[in-house]
Design a protein around this motif. Structure first.
Motif, PDB file in Angstrom:
ATOM      1  N   ALA A   7       0.826  -1.224   0.000  1.00  0.00           N
ATOM      2  CA  ALA A   7       0.000   0.000   0.000  1.00  0.00           C
ATOM      3  C   ALA A   7       0.854   1.265   0.000  1.00  0.00           C
ATOM      4  O   ALA A   7       0.388   2.328  -0.415  1.00  0.00           O
ATOM      5  N   ALA A   8       2.110   1.128   0.466  1.00  0.00           N
ATOM      6  CA  ALA A   8       2.944   2.331   0.639  1.00  0.00           C
ATOM      7  C   ALA A   8       3.284   2.986  -0.695  1.00  0.00           C
ATOM      8  O   ALA A   8       3.517   2.321  -1.710  1.00  0.00           O
ATOM      9  N   LYS A   9       3.347   4.301  -0.643  1.00  0.00           N
ATOM     10  CA  LYS A   9       3.737   5.080  -1.825  1.00  0.00           C
ATOM     11  C   LYS A   9       5.251   4.977  -1.985  1.00  0.00           C
ATOM     12  O   LYS A   9       5.986   5.178  -1.013  1.00  0.00           O
ATOM     13  N   SER A  10       5.722   4.672  -3.172  1.00  0.00           N
ATOM     14  CA  SER A  10       7.172   4.513  -3.326  1.00  0.00           C
ATOM     15  C   SER A  10       7.849   5.772  -3.854  1.00  0.00           C
ATOM     16  O   SER A  10       9.028   5.981  -3.636  1.00  0.00           O
ATOM     17  N   HIS A  11       7.102   6.620  -4.550  1.00  0.00           N
ATOM     18  CA  HIS A  11       7.639   7.899  -5.011  1.00  0.00           C
ATOM     19  C   HIS A  11       6.483   8.868  -5.170  1.00  0.00           C
ATOM     20  O   HIS A  11       5.319   8.458  -5.195  1.00  0.00           O
ATOM     21  N   SER A  12       6.773  10.163  -5.296  1.00  0.00           N
ATOM     22  CA  SER A  12       5.713  11.167  -5.153  1.00  0.00           C
ATOM     23  C   SER A  12       4.589  11.047  -6.189  1.00  0.00           C
ATOM     24  O   SER A  12       3.459  11.369  -5.900  1.00  0.00           O
ATOM     25  N   ASP A  13       4.899  10.594  -7.399  1.00  0.00           N
ATOM     26  CA  ASP A  13       3.791  10.481  -8.353  1.00  0.00           C
ATOM     27  C   ASP A  13       3.305   9.036  -8.544  1.00  0.00           C
ATOM     28  O   ASP A  13       2.650   8.701  -9.532  1.00  0.00           O
ATOM     29  N   HIS A  14       3.585   8.200  -7.558  1.00  0.00           N
ATOM     30  CA  HIS A  14       3.095   6.816  -7.573  1.00  0.00           C
ATOM     31  C   HIS A  14       1.635   6.820  -7.130  1.00  0.00           C
ATOM     32  O   HIS A  14       1.325   7.123  -5.989  1.00  0.00           O
ATOM     33  N   ARG A  15       0.713   6.538  -8.051  1.00  0.00           N
ATOM     34  CA  ARG A  15      -0.678   6.448  -7.624  1.00  0.00           C
ATOM     35  C   ARG A  15      -1.436   5.394  -8.437  1.00  0.00           C
ATOM     36  O   ARG A  15      -1.153   5.166  -9.608  1.00  0.00           O
ATOM     37  N   THR A  16      -2.379   4.795  -7.754  1.00  0.00           N
ATOM     38  CA  THR A  16      -3.197   3.765  -8.386  1.00  0.00           C
ATOM     39  C   THR A  16      -4.500   4.378  -8.868  1.00  0.00           C
ATOM     40  O   THR A  16      -5.102   5.182  -8.161  1.00  0.00           O
ATOM     41  N   VAL A  17      -4.902   4.009 -10.058  1.00  0.00           N
ATOM     42  CA  VAL A  17      -6.202   4.432 -10.574  1.00  0.00           C
ATOM     43  C   VAL A  17      -7.077   3.177 -10.630  1.00  0.00           C
ATOM     44  O   VAL A  17      -6.684   2.168 -11.212  1.00  0.00           O
ATOM     45  N   VAL A  18      -8.227   3.244  -9.981  1.00  0.00           N
ATOM     46  CA  VAL A  18      -9.130   2.087  -9.916  1.00  0.00           C
ATOM     47  C   VAL A  18     -10.319   2.321 -10.849  1.00  0.00           C
ATOM     48  O   VAL A  18     -11.029   3.319 -10.728  1.00  0.00           O
ATOM     49  N   HIS A  19     -10.491   1.411 -11.789  1.00  0.00           N
ATOM     50  CA  HIS A  19     -11.575   1.548 -12.777  1.00  0.00           C
ATOM     51  C   HIS A  19     -12.826   0.792 -12.331  1.00  0.00           C
ATOM     52  O   HIS A  19     -12.745  -0.386 -12.006  1.00  0.00           O
ATOM     53  N   LEU A  20     -13.953   1.484 -12.342  1.00  0.00           N
ATOM     54  CA  LEU A  20     -15.232   0.813 -12.054  1.00  0.00           C
ATOM     55  C   LEU A  20     -15.811   0.244 -13.342  1.00  0.00           C
ATOM     56  O   LEU A  20     -16.578  -0.718 -13.339  1.00  0.00           O
ATOM     57  N   CYS A  21     -15.497   0.894 -14.438  1.00  0.00           N
ATOM     58  CA  CYS A  21     -15.859   0.427 -15.776  1.00  0.00           C
ATOM     59  C   CYS A  21     -14.932   1.215 -16.697  1.00  0.00           C
ATOM     60  O   CYS A  21     -14.099   1.989 -16.224  1.00  0.00           O
ATOM     61  N   GLU A  22     -15.073   1.043 -17.997  1.00  0.00           N
ATOM     62  CA  GLU A  22     -14.143   1.750 -18.898  1.00  0.00           C
ATOM     63  C   GLU A  22     -14.206   3.257 -18.746  1.00  0.00           C
ATOM     64  O   GLU A  22     -13.226   3.959 -18.871  1.00  0.00           O
ATOM     65  N   ARG A  23     -15.404   3.742 -18.470  1.00  0.00           N
ATOM     66  CA  ARG A  23     -15.657   5.180 -18.468  1.00  0.00           C
ATOM     67  C   ARG A  23     -15.394   5.846 -17.115  1.00  0.00           C
ATOM     68  O   ARG A  23     -15.131   7.038 -17.046  1.00  0.00           O
ATOM     69  N   VAL A  24     -15.487   5.091 -16.023  1.00  0.00           N
ATOM     70  CA  VAL A  24     -15.428   5.700 -14.684  1.00  0.00           C
ATOM     71  C   VAL A  24     -14.258   5.132 -13.889  1.00  0.00           C
ATOM     72  O   VAL A  24     -14.137   3.913 -13.731  1.00  0.00           O
ATOM     73  N   ALA A  25     -13.411   6.052 -13.395  1.00  0.00           N
ATOM     74  CA  ALA A  25     -12.244   5.631 -12.621  1.00  0.00           C
ATOM     75  C   ALA A  25     -12.121   6.498 -11.369  1.00  0.00           C
ATOM     76  O   ALA A  25     -12.617   7.622 -11.326  1.00  0.00           O
ATOM     77  N   ILE A  26     -11.441   5.963 -10.366  1.00  0.00           N
ATOM     78  CA  ILE A  26     -11.198   6.708  -9.130  1.00  0.00           C
ATOM     79  C   ILE A  26      -9.686   6.822  -8.928  1.00  0.00           C
ATOM     80  O   ILE A  26      -8.970   5.817  -8.984  1.00  0.00           O
ATOM     81  N   GLY A  27      -9.224   8.042  -8.704  1.00  0.00           N
ATOM     82  CA  GLY A  27      -7.805   8.242  -8.439  1.00  0.00           C
ATOM     83  C   GLY A  27      -7.070   8.889  -9.597  1.00  0.00           C
ATOM     84  O   GLY A  27      -5.876   9.170  -9.507  1.00  0.00           O
ATOM     85  N   ALA A  28      -7.778   9.122 -10.706  1.00  0.00           N
ATOM     86  CA  ALA A  28      -7.169   9.841 -11.833  1.00  0.00           C
ATOM     87  C   ALA A  28      -7.384  11.339 -11.611  1.00  0.00           C
ATOM     88  O   ALA A  28      -7.750  11.770 -10.513  1.00  0.00           O
ATOM     89  N   GLU A  29      -7.214  12.137 -12.642  1.00  0.00           N
ATOM     90  CA  GLU A  29      -7.350  13.596 -12.472  1.00  0.00           C
ATOM     91  C   GLU A  29      -8.780  13.984 -12.061  1.00  0.00           C
ATOM     92  O   GLU A  29      -8.994  14.851 -11.213  1.00  0.00           O
ATOM     93  N   ASP A  30      -9.742  13.308 -12.664  1.00  0.00           N
ATOM     94  CA  ASP A  30     -11.136  13.643 -12.366  1.00  0.00           C
ATOM     95  C   ASP A  30     -11.534  13.213 -10.953  1.00  0.00           C
ATOM     96  O   ASP A  30     -11.163  12.148 -10.495  1.00  0.00           O
ATOM     97  N   VAL A  31     -12.335  14.055 -10.334  1.00  0.00           N
ATOM     98  CA  VAL A  31     -12.881  13.743  -9.014  1.00  0.00           C
ATOM     99  C   VAL A  31     -14.206  13.002  -9.234  1.00  0.00           C
ATOM    100  O   VAL A  31     -15.019  13.409 -10.072  1.00  0.00           O
ATOM    101  N   ILE A  32     -14.419  11.922  -8.509  1.00  0.00           N
ATOM    102  CA  ILE A  32     -15.652  11.141  -8.712  1.00  0.00           C
ATOM    103  C   ILE A  32     -16.671  11.428  -7.609  1.00  0.00           C
ATOM    104  O   ILE A  32     -16.295  11.670  -6.453  1.00  0.00           O
ATOM    105  N   VAL A  33     -17.946  11.381  -7.965  1.00  0.00           N
ATOM    106  CA  VAL A  33     -19.003  11.419  -6.950  1.00  0.00           C
ATOM    107  C   VAL A  33     -19.868  10.168  -7.131  1.00  0.00           C
ATOM    108  O   VAL A  33     -20.318   9.860  -8.240  1.00  0.00           O
ATOM    109  N   ILE A  34     -20.052   9.467  -6.024  1.00  0.00           N
ATOM    110  CA  ILE A  34     -20.916   8.288  -5.981  1.00  0.00           C
ATOM    111  C   ILE A  34     -22.131   8.692  -5.150  1.00  0.00           C
ATOM    112  O   ILE A  34     -21.979   9.207  -4.036  1.00  0.00           O
ATOM    113  N   GLY A  35     -23.325   8.491  -5.677  1.00  0.00           N
ATOM    114  CA  GLY A  35     -24.512   8.921  -4.943  1.00  0.00           C
ATOM    115  C   GLY A  35     -25.599   7.869  -4.944  1.00  0.00           C
ATOM    116  O   GLY A  35     -25.662   7.016  -5.835  1.00  0.00           O
TER     117      GLY A  35
END
Ligand code: PEP
Ligand code: MN
Length: 293
Positions: A7-35
């Motif tokens: 889980a630890a970050k290894s360098h400053s721009d190390h980040r995981t992007v989690v895809h819910l489907c092709e169109r929707v991801a969490i952790g990329a530039e876009d901020v997601i809202v789940i409602g």
């Protein structure tokens, strides 16, 4: 901090992007809202919610069908019938859905109908459940335990990662403290710390953190301002009639107004809201994939 090897970050721009489907991801530039509602109550309720949210910046739906209730006499969720309701609105509106699993036996049916499996606060340290979710092929939304330290939270995520599932999103949902005015205390310091310590996306649940609908919009904006990758927020067509968590449910109008108000906050920190292509008449090929999956 214990050894969070994965889980630890290894360098400053190390980040995981989690895809819910092709169109929707969490952790990329876009901020997601789940409602969505605390609990799935009927097909009509979910259709009404999805109809409104699919024309807003809300990109994914939530709704519990297996509900962890303090009292065994309270509504426990619609179970498999609720999963069918989620599958139906998912297909009709082209929006991915997130729902809670409380037991290992629920993983298989939930994987068959949902795009992301939520581990609720009360199960954050249910290590057997975490290990089983490590073997699941769907992303996991791990909510912080009611009184879990940041280290315990990270190590709970580590369990899922160590058992083979790299798609974990952390959710700060408030922790217990001495003040009963708010349901919990929203720990935005933890959001900043988790973003520094780990490469996992971090979202915030201001609904369970506060328990009061009038506190949610300001804290939602604060969460985005401090770097959260998104929000999960409860709303209902008739908030006062919610079978669970009525006091914190936003009306659908309040929900869409809140989401619109996030845009300038996201822009101020160099991000934007994910667009909901489900609101376009013309469906994209990515969306068609979601619809047929
Ligand atoms: C929920 O999201 O409906 C829920 C029960 O949340 P938590 O586990 O954070 O209390
Ligand atoms: Mn709830």
């Amino acid at each position: 901090m214990l050894n969070a090897k994965l889980a630890a970050k290894s360098h400053s721009d190390h980040r995981t992007v989690v895809h819910l489907c092709e169109r929707v991801a969490i952790g990329a530039e876009d901020v997601i809202v789940i409602g969505g509602p605390c609990a799935v109550e009927s097909l009509e309720q979910m259709q009404q919610i999805a109809q409104t949210l699919s024309t807003s910046y809300v990109q994914a739906l939530r709704g519990g069908v297996y509900k962890p209730r303090t009292s065994p006499y309270s509504f426990q969720g619609m179970g498999i019938d609720g999963l069918r309701v989620l599958a139906s609105v998912r297909q009709q509106y082209g929006m991915p859905v997130v729902t809670e699993v409380m037991a290992i036996a629920q993983i298989e049916p939930v994987c068959a109908y949902a795009d992301m499996l939520q581990v609720g606060s009360r199960n954050m340290q249910n290590f057997e459940l975490l290990k089983a979710l490590g073997e699941a092929n769907k992303p996991v939304l791990l909510k912080r335990g009611l009184a879990a330290t940041i280290e315990e939270f990270v190590m709970a995520a580590e369990y899922i990662l160590a058992h083979g599932n790299p798609n974990v999103v952390l959710c700060e949902r408030g922790i217990r403290s001495f003040d009963s005015y708010t349901r919990n205390v929203l720990d935005l310091g933890a959001v900043v710390a988790l973003k520094q310590l780990t490469h996992l996306p971090v979202i915030v649940d201001p609904s369970h953190a506060t328990g009061k609908r009038e506190l949610i919009p300001d804290l939602a904006r604060a969460a985005i301002a401090c770097g959260a990758d998104g929000l999960i927020i409860e709303c209902h067509p008739e908030p006062e009639q919610s079978v669970s968590d009525a006091r914190q449910a936003l009306s659908l109008n309040a929900m869409t107004a809140l989401v619109d108000s996030l845009a300038p906050v996201a822009a101020a920190i160099g991000r934007k809201l994910g667009s909901n292509s489900a609101k376009n008449d013309e469906k994209t090929s990515a969306e068609k994939v979601l619809l047929t999956r």
